[in-house]
Design a protein around this motif. Structure first.
Motif, PDB file in Angstrom:
ATOM      1  N   HIS A 196       3.643   9.572  -1.991  1.00  0.00           N
ATOM      2  CA  HIS A 196       3.705   8.666  -0.844  1.00  0.00           C
ATOM      3  C   HIS A 196       5.117   8.095  -0.643  1.00  0.00           C
ATOM      4  O   HIS A 196       5.293   7.019  -0.090  1.00  0.00           O
ATOM      5  N   LEU A 238       6.631  12.688   4.536  1.00  0.00           N
ATOM      6  CA  LEU A 238       5.378  12.107   5.032  1.00  0.00           C
ATOM      7  C   LEU A 238       4.976  12.654   6.404  1.00  0.00           C
ATOM      8  O   LEU A 238       3.861  12.422   6.851  1.00  0.00           O
ATOM      9  N   LYS A 256       1.881  14.935   6.384  1.00  0.00           N
ATOM     10  CA  LYS A 256       0.645  14.354   5.866  1.00  0.00           C
ATOM     11  C   LYS A 256      -0.077  13.590   6.961  1.00  0.00           C
ATOM     12  O   LYS A 256       0.550  12.925   7.781  1.00  0.00           O
ATOM     13  N   LYS A 286      -2.109   9.305   4.180  1.00  0.00           N
ATOM     14  CA  LYS A 286      -1.067   8.339   3.847  1.00  0.00           C
ATOM     15  C   LYS A 286      -1.665   6.953   3.622  1.00  0.00           C
ATOM     16  O   LYS A 286      -1.246   6.217   2.726  1.00  0.00           O
ATOM     17  N   LEU A 339      -3.268   6.818   0.253  1.00  0.00           N
ATOM     18  CA  LEU A 339      -2.276   6.834  -0.824  1.00  0.00           C
ATOM     19  C   LEU A 339      -1.617   5.469  -1.021  1.00  0.00           C
ATOM     20  O   LEU A 339      -1.024   5.219  -2.055  1.00  0.00           O
ATOM     21  N   GLN A 340      -1.720   4.586  -0.013  1.00  0.00           N
ATOM     22  CA  GLN A 340      -1.134   3.246  -0.136  1.00  0.00           C
ATOM     23  C   GLN A 340      -1.874   2.392  -1.153  1.00  0.00           C
ATOM     24  O   GLN A 340      -1.284   1.552  -1.815  1.00  0.00           O
TER      25      GLN A 340
END
Length: 66
Positions: free
Chosen positions: A29, A33, A36, A41, A44-45
């Motif tokens: 991440h 990006l 993706k 995304k 993934l945060q």
């Protein structure tokens, strides 16, 4: 008994929650990006919880984590 030193690299990567679980950040991440999806995304945060087997190893690295 001497104090145990905290592994500084682990201290920067892992946190302990109020209930005692250890959290980590997701990989993939930081760059590249554009290809993706937004959903990927966004997921993934969020922090992930370590598995019990991995948590045991990290607990030894962070003897005084709160």
């Amino acid at each position: 008994m001497p104090k145990i030193k905290t592994l500084r690299a682990a201290a920067k990567r892992f946190k302990k929650t109020g209930t005692g679980k250890i959290t980590r950040h997701h990989a993939f991440h930081s760059h590249i990006l554009g290809k993706k999806t937004s959903k990927r995304k966004r997921h993934l945060q969020k922090d992930a919880v370590l598995t019990p087997a991995d948590a045991k190893v990290v607990e030894r690295m962070l003897p005084y984590a709160k």
